[in-house]
Write an enzyme that holds these catalytic residues in place. Structure first.
Site, PDB file in Angstrom:
ATOM      1  N   LYS A  50     -90.269 -44.415  26.356  1.00 47.88           N
ATOM      2  CA  LYS A  50     -91.201 -43.423  25.784  1.00 47.88           C
ATOM      3  C   LYS A  50     -92.453 -44.087  25.226  1.00 47.88           C
ATOM      4  O   LYS A  50     -93.562 -43.626  25.467  1.00 47.88           O
ATOM      5  CB  LYS A  50     -90.543 -42.657  24.617  1.00 47.88           C
ATOM      6  N   ARG A  75     -87.176 -34.967  16.778  1.00 47.59           N
ATOM      7  CA  ARG A  75     -85.896 -35.601  17.102  1.00 47.59           C
ATOM      8  C   ARG A  75     -84.709 -34.756  16.654  1.00 47.59           C
ATOM      9  O   ARG A  75     -83.571 -35.159  16.905  1.00 47.59           O
ATOM     10  CB  ARG A  75     -85.829 -36.932  16.359  1.00 47.59           C
ATOM     11  N   ARG A 115     -85.391 -55.936  24.638  1.00 50.15           N
ATOM     12  CA  ARG A 115     -86.559 -55.644  23.804  1.00 50.15           C
ATOM     13  C   ARG A 115     -86.395 -56.291  22.426  1.00 50.15           C
ATOM     14  O   ARG A 115     -87.342 -56.860  21.886  1.00 50.15           O
ATOM     15  CB  ARG A 115     -86.706 -54.122  23.672  1.00 50.15           C
ATOM     16  N   ARG A 141     -87.173 -56.525  17.089  1.00 46.31           N
ATOM     17  CA  ARG A 141     -86.811 -55.290  16.374  1.00 46.31           C
ATOM     18  C   ARG A 141     -85.409 -55.431  15.809  1.00 46.31           C
ATOM     19  O   ARG A 141     -84.464 -55.668  16.541  1.00 46.31           O
ATOM     20  CB  ARG A 141     -86.872 -54.087  17.328  1.00 46.31           C
ATOM     21  N   ARG A 199     -77.623 -45.515  17.423  1.00 46.25           N
ATOM     22  CA  ARG A 199     -78.827 -44.759  17.783  1.00 46.25           C
ATOM     23  C   ARG A 199     -78.569 -43.852  18.989  1.00 46.25           C
ATOM     24  O   ARG A 199     -79.079 -42.738  19.063  1.00 46.25           O
ATOM     25  CB  ARG A 199     -79.987 -45.722  18.058  1.00 46.25           C
TER      26      ARG A 199
HETATM   27  P1  AMP Z   1     -88.143 -45.334  17.517  1.00 44.87           P
HETATM   28  O1  AMP Z   1     -89.120 -46.452  17.484  1.00 44.87           O
HETATM   29  O2  AMP Z   1     -88.717 -44.027  17.963  1.00 44.87           O
HETATM   30  O3  AMP Z   1     -86.884 -45.696  18.282  1.00 44.87           O
HETATM   31  O4  AMP Z   1     -87.693 -45.080  15.996  1.00 44.87           O
HETATM   32  C1  AMP Z   1     -87.058 -46.091  15.254  1.00 44.87           C
HETATM   33  C2  AMP Z   1     -86.321 -45.489  14.061  1.00 44.87           C
HETATM   34  O5  AMP Z   1     -87.260 -44.821  13.207  1.00 44.87           O
HETATM   35  C3  AMP Z   1     -85.281 -44.430  14.395  1.00 44.87           C
HETATM   36  O6  AMP Z   1     -84.039 -44.995  14.756  1.00 44.87           O
HETATM   37  C4  AMP Z   1     -85.208 -43.677  13.071  1.00 44.87           C
HETATM   38  O7  AMP Z   1     -84.485 -44.401  12.099  1.00 44.87           O
HETATM   39  C5  AMP Z   1     -86.675 -43.660  12.627  1.00 44.87           C
HETATM   40  N1  AMP Z   1     -87.369 -42.479  13.178  1.00 44.87           N
HETATM   41  C6  AMP Z   1     -88.379 -42.485  14.091  1.00 44.87           C
HETATM   42  N2  AMP Z   1     -88.777 -41.247  14.381  1.00 44.87           N
HETATM   43  C7  AMP Z   1     -88.003 -40.410  13.655  1.00 44.87           C
HETATM   44  C8  AMP Z   1     -87.902 -38.999  13.544  1.00 44.87           C
HETATM   45  N3  AMP Z   1     -88.687 -38.181  14.279  1.00 44.87           N
HETATM   46  N4  AMP Z   1     -86.985 -38.492  12.687  1.00 44.87           N
HETATM   47  C9  AMP Z   1     -86.191 -39.282  11.952  1.00 44.87           C
HETATM   48  N5  AMP Z   1     -86.218 -40.627  12.018  1.00 44.87           N
HETATM   49  C10 AMP Z   1     -87.111 -41.203  12.860  1.00 44.87           C
END
Ligand code: AMP
Length: 201
Positions: free
Chosen positions: A13, A88, A127, A133, A144
């Site tokens: 994404k 989400r 990654r 990360r 996740r």
């Molecule tokens: P991502 O980089 O999109 O995989 O997001 C990394 C982490 O950020 C996720 O595992 C959540 O802990 C937090 N996070 C990101 N976006 C959201 C969201 N829309 N709602 C809740 N937590 C979020």
């Protein structure tokens, strides 16, 4: 253009949203990146977010909805924006729908990037090695994915009902996936015009 990237963690994404944003001339907004920046800066939100992110869990809807509301009100987002990692949960999706309706905006396309789960674990582990990360370790990755299946996957059906969803095969070369997304967005746009014409008729 307003578009949402949906898809499990590790489906590409972020990469694809950034590429489409550059082509469309609108910002790509990643809630994950915003939270990682806040964590790096050591703000109160960032410190709270870091613990939740490292556990593979989600931040509360209210926190994230406020973050998005402020971000899409910035001047660079007036012509549109792409969302990566939001909404989400069904609560976030409903709040977002209301936010858009209140300002007379609508989503043009929801791009659902599909990648099978076996490949996701492999991609995220790689990654984590490259980007460092801390949530790309096997245990957090499993959590996740579980959270994705429980809270986010139901949004696919939710957006399908609104007629904006386009499924895109997320496997393959980055350029190839970008081409599929361009085609899907063009098709979504045609569908949108057909809907508008039907409403006018
Ligand atoms: P991502 O980089 O999109 O995989 O997001 C990394 C982490 O950020 C996720 O595992 C959540 O802990 C937090 N996070 C990101 N976006 C959201 C969201 N829309 N709602 C809740 N937590 C979020």
């Amino acid at each position: 253009m307003i578009a949402v990237f949906l898809g499990p963690p590790g489906s590409g994404k972020g990469t694809q949203a950034a590429r489409l944003a550059a082509r469309a001339g609108v910002p790509a907004i990643s809630t994950g990146d915003m939270l990682r920046q806040a964590a790096a800066a050591g703000t109160p939100l960032g410190l709270r977010a870091k613990a939740i992110m490292d556990a593979g869990e989600l931040l509360p809807d209210g926190v994230i909805v406020d973050l998005i509301r402020d971000r899409i009100a910035q001047p660079d987002a007036t012509k549109g924006f792409l969302l990566d990692g939001f909404p989400r949960t069904s609560g976030q999706a409903e709040a977002f729908e209301k936010m858009l309706a209140d300002s007379g905006m609508k989503v043009d396309a929801v791009i659902n990037l599909m990648v099978d789960e076996g490949r996701l674990v492999e991609r995220m582990a790689n990654r984590g090695r490259v980007e460092g990360r801390t949530d790309d370790n096997p245990e957090t990755i499993r959590e996740r994915l579980r959270v994705y299946r429980e809270k986010t996957a139901p949004l696919v059906a939710w957006f399908e009902k609104s007629g904006t969803l386009v499924n895109v095969d997320g496997l393959g070369e980055i350029d190839e996936v970008s081409r599929r997304i361009d085609d899907a967005v063009a098709r979504g746009g045609e569908r949108g015009s057909a809907r508008a014409a039907a409403v006018r008729a």
